[in-house]
Design an enzyme around this catalytic site. Sequence first.
Site, PDB file in Angstrom:
ATOM      1  N   ASP A   1      28.420  29.850  42.606  1.00 17.80           N
ATOM      2  CA  ASP A   1      28.754  30.551  43.859  1.00 17.80           C
ATOM      3  C   ASP A   1      27.708  30.376  44.969  1.00 17.80           C
ATOM      4  O   ASP A   1      28.094  30.220  46.135  1.00 17.80           O
ATOM      5  CB  ASP A   1      28.976  32.049  43.607  1.00 17.80           C
ATOM      6  CG  ASP A   1      30.333  32.334  42.994  1.00 17.80           C
ATOM      7  OD1 ASP A   1      31.203  31.445  43.021  1.00 17.80           O
ATOM      8  OD2 ASP A   1      30.532  33.458  42.498  1.00 17.80           O
TER       9      ASP A   1
ATOM     10  N   HIS B   1      39.830  30.723  43.389  1.00 19.71           N
ATOM     11  CA  HIS B   1      40.666  30.046  42.397  1.00 19.71           C
ATOM     12  C   HIS B   1      41.157  31.048  41.344  1.00 19.71           C
ATOM     13  O   HIS B   1      42.311  31.044  40.964  1.00 19.71           O
ATOM     14  CB  HIS B   1      39.851  28.922  41.763  1.00 19.71           C
ATOM     15  CG  HIS B   1      38.474  29.347  41.310  1.00 19.71           C
ATOM     16  ND1 HIS B   1      37.610  30.050  42.119  1.00 19.71           N
ATOM     17  CD2 HIS B   1      37.831  29.222  40.119  1.00 19.71           C
ATOM     18  CE1 HIS B   1      36.496  30.315  41.450  1.00 19.71           C
ATOM     19  NE2 HIS B   1      36.604  29.832  40.237  1.00 19.71           N
TER      20      HIS B   1
ATOM     21  N   PHE C   1      28.551  34.540  40.510  1.00 21.19           N
ATOM     22  CA  PHE C   1      27.898  33.954  39.336  1.00 21.19           C
ATOM     23  C   PHE C   1      28.044  32.431  39.423  1.00 21.19           C
ATOM     24  O   PHE C   1      28.655  31.905  40.358  1.00 21.19           O
ATOM     25  CB  PHE C   1      28.523  34.502  38.033  1.00 21.19           C
ATOM     26  CG  PHE C   1      29.946  34.052  37.798  1.00 21.19           C
ATOM     27  CD1 PHE C   1      30.997  34.690  38.419  1.00 21.19           C
ATOM     28  CD2 PHE C   1      30.225  32.978  36.950  1.00 21.19           C
ATOM     29  CE1 PHE C   1      32.310  34.274  38.205  1.00 21.19           C
ATOM     30  CE2 PHE C   1      31.537  32.558  36.722  1.00 21.19           C
ATOM     31  CZ  PHE C   1      32.577  33.204  37.361  1.00 21.19           C
ATOM     32  N   GLY C   2      27.482  31.751  38.447  1.00 18.34           N
ATOM     33  CA  GLY C   2      27.675  30.304  38.338  1.00 18.34           C
ATOM     34  C   GLY C   2      27.243  29.552  39.594  1.00 18.34           C
ATOM     35  O   GLY C   2      26.132  29.731  40.098  1.00 18.34           O
TER      36      GLY C   2
ATOM     37  N   LYS D   1      35.637  37.405  48.076  1.00 18.74           N
ATOM     38  CA  LYS D   1      35.680  36.262  47.145  1.00 18.74           C
ATOM     39  C   LYS D   1      36.977  36.323  46.325  1.00 18.74           C
ATOM     40  O   LYS D   1      37.691  35.329  46.207  1.00 18.74           O
ATOM     41  CB  LYS D   1      34.472  36.252  46.189  1.00 18.74           C
ATOM     42  CG  LYS D   1      34.622  35.128  45.151  1.00 18.74           C
ATOM     43  CD  LYS D   1      33.611  35.072  44.026  1.00 18.74           C
ATOM     44  CE  LYS D   1      34.067  34.010  43.006  1.00 18.74           C
ATOM     45  NZ  LYS D   1      33.197  33.849  41.837  1.00 18.74           N
TER      46      LYS D   1
ATOM     47  N   GLY E   1      30.412  37.352  34.420  1.00 21.15           N
ATOM     48  CA  GLY E   1      30.883  37.196  35.802  1.00 21.15           C
ATOM     49  C   GLY E   1      32.395  37.160  35.864  1.00 21.15           C
ATOM     50  O   GLY E   1      33.027  37.816  36.708  1.00 21.15           O
ATOM     51  N   LYS E   2      32.997  36.401  34.952  1.00 22.16           N
ATOM     52  CA  LYS E   2      34.468  36.361  34.895  1.00 22.16           C
ATOM     53  C   LYS E   2      35.040  37.730  34.551  1.00 22.16           C
ATOM     54  O   LYS E   2      36.032  38.162  35.148  1.00 22.16           O
ATOM     55  CB  LYS E   2      34.917  35.404  33.780  1.00 22.16           C
ATOM     56  CG  LYS E   2      34.976  33.963  34.118  1.00 22.16           C
ATOM     57  CD  LYS E   2      35.698  33.257  32.960  1.00 22.16           C
ATOM     58  CE  LYS E   2      35.479  31.785  32.975  1.00 22.16           C
ATOM     59  NZ  LYS E   2      36.167  31.107  31.865  1.00 22.16           N
TER      60      LYS E   2
ATOM     61  N   ASP F   1      40.229  28.997  32.016  1.00 18.18           N
ATOM     62  CA  ASP F   1      39.299  27.888  31.963  1.00 18.18           C
ATOM     63  C   ASP F   1      39.148  27.402  33.393  1.00 18.18           C
ATOM     64  O   ASP F   1      40.139  27.206  34.098  1.00 18.18           O
ATOM     65  CB  ASP F   1      39.788  26.772  31.044  1.00 18.18           C
ATOM     66  CG  ASP F   1      38.612  25.915  30.605  1.00 18.18           C
ATOM     67  OD1 ASP F   1      37.748  26.434  29.864  1.00 18.18           O
ATOM     68  OD2 ASP F   1      38.539  24.742  31.005  1.00 18.18           O
TER      69      ASP F   1
ATOM     70  N   GLU G   1      36.092  25.317  19.854  1.00 24.78           N
ATOM     71  CA  GLU G   1      35.299  24.429  20.708  1.00 24.78           C
ATOM     72  C   GLU G   1      36.157  24.015  21.903  1.00 24.78           C
ATOM     73  O   GLU G   1      37.348  23.725  21.734  1.00 24.78           O
ATOM     74  CB  GLU G   1      34.935  23.161  19.940  1.00 24.78           C
ATOM     75  CG  GLU G   1      33.677  23.260  19.111  1.00 24.78           C
ATOM     76  CD  GLU G   1      32.445  23.362  19.996  1.00 24.78           C
ATOM     77  OE1 GLU G   1      32.204  22.447  20.793  1.00 24.78           O
ATOM     78  OE2 GLU G   1      31.738  24.386  19.873  1.00 24.78           O
TER      79      GLU G   1
HETATM   80  P1  ITT Z   1      34.485  31.699  28.598  1.00 21.42           P
HETATM   81  O1  ITT Z   1      34.985  30.363  28.103  1.00 21.42           O
HETATM   82  O2  ITT Z   1      33.924  32.561  27.500  1.00 21.42           O
HETATM   83  O3  ITT Z   1      35.465  32.418  29.465  1.00 21.42           O
HETATM   84  P2  ITT Z   1      32.685  30.031  30.194  1.00 21.42           P
HETATM   85  O4  ITT Z   1      31.674  30.341  31.254  1.00 21.42           O
HETATM   86  O5  ITT Z   1      32.261  29.095  29.092  1.00 21.42           O
HETATM   87  O6  ITT Z   1      33.202  31.431  29.569  1.00 21.42           O
HETATM   88  P3  ITT Z   1      34.497  28.043  31.225  1.00 21.42           P
HETATM   89  O7  ITT Z   1      34.393  27.148  30.048  1.00 21.42           O
HETATM   90  O8  ITT Z   1      35.837  28.248  31.873  1.00 21.42           O
HETATM   91  O9  ITT Z   1      34.001  29.519  30.873  1.00 21.42           O
HETATM   92  O10 ITT Z   1      33.448  27.533  32.295  1.00 21.42           O
HETATM   93  C1  ITT Z   1      33.597  27.830  33.627  1.00 21.42           C
HETATM   94  C2  ITT Z   1      32.284  27.501  34.347  1.00 21.42           C
HETATM   95  O11 ITT Z   1      32.604  27.063  35.674  1.00 21.42           O
HETATM   96  C3  ITT Z   1      31.436  28.746  34.492  1.00 21.42           C
HETATM   97  O12 ITT Z   1      30.525  28.898  33.413  1.00 21.42           O
HETATM   98  C4  ITT Z   1      30.737  28.496  35.830  1.00 21.42           C
HETATM   99  O13 ITT Z   1      29.620  27.670  35.649  1.00 21.42           O
HETATM  100  C5  ITT Z   1      31.800  27.725  36.617  1.00 21.42           C
HETATM  101  N1  ITT Z   1      32.647  28.662  37.375  1.00 21.42           N
HETATM  102  C6  ITT Z   1      33.944  29.018  37.105  1.00 21.42           C
HETATM  103  N2  ITT Z   1      34.385  29.927  37.980  1.00 21.42           N
HETATM  104  C7  ITT Z   1      33.369  30.155  38.829  1.00 21.42           C
HETATM  105  C8  ITT Z   1      33.206  30.998  39.937  1.00 21.42           C
HETATM  106  O14 ITT Z   1      34.172  31.837  40.328  1.00 21.42           O
HETATM  107  N3  ITT Z   1      32.034  30.979  40.574  1.00 21.42           N
HETATM  108  C9  ITT Z   1      31.040  30.177  40.176  1.00 21.42           C
HETATM  109  N4  ITT Z   1      31.087  29.366  39.121  1.00 21.42           N
HETATM  110  C10 ITT Z   1      32.249  29.349  38.448  1.00 21.42           C
END
Ligand code: ITT
Length: 201
Positions: free
Chosen positions: A158, A183, A155-156, A178, A15-16, A72, A44
């Site tokens: 949203d 952010h 994703f996540g 979006k 998603g990112k 992050d 980690e």
């Molecule tokens: P990487 O570290 O590999 O980039 P990750 O998903 O583990 O992937 P993070 O540790 O930064 O990355 O976790 C961010 C979490 O926050 C992500 O997994 C989502 O659950 C939530 N999140 C961040 N940005 C979001 C967005 O734009 N929309 C929805 N949920 C989001």
Amino acid sequence: MVEAPRVVLASSNPGKLREFAALLAGVPVRLRNASPEELAALPEEGDQYEANARAKAVTVAQASGLPALADDSGLEVDGLGGAPGPLSARYGGDPLDDAGRVARLLAALAERPGAARNARFVCVAALALPDGTVHIRRGECPGRILPEPRGEGGFGYDPVFEPEGHTRSLAELPADLKNSLSHRGRALAGLTEELTRLSGG
Ligand code: ITT
């Protein structure tokens, strides 16, 4: 003709990665995703956005010898004292997927009044250069947690996040809308100048 400089995206979150690509479409760099080997080198994660973002970008810049971009990010909910915050990806423990984490969040906020549902997404983006320089930018998106998931996009978290000034969840908004208010969009906008400078621009 001189080719645009390459930049590695230091994330394993699809998603990112989609959003990085869309947000940087107009910037004169050639993006590539980090390889499995580069991602395996990621440390980690701790509980600080900036330290985590910096560590991801620096690790991949060193492993690839190229500029690397990471973020992050997380969701901070007022009624949960700012949780899950930097721990958002691991909220509820490892076996949960996005839908499971959303369900867990809604359960934690069940019967909670309006103000407890105020929330914000936070993103700290880091651009690490092979010479050791690191540029850091932060972006936030305020809003509130909806009673039920809505929409299929993004994703996540949203589907349960309604950004301030809108009446749809982030998962219901078109991706470009979006990105214009998110952010991540705000954090990356702050790095556009540094990224453009890589091409001598
Ligand atoms: P990487 O570290 O590999 O980039 P990750 O998903 O583990 O992937 P993070 O540790 O930064 O990355 O976790 C961010 C979490 O926050 C992500 O997994 C989502 O659950 C939530 N999140 C961040 N940005 C979001 C967005 O734009 N929309 C929805 N949920 C989001």
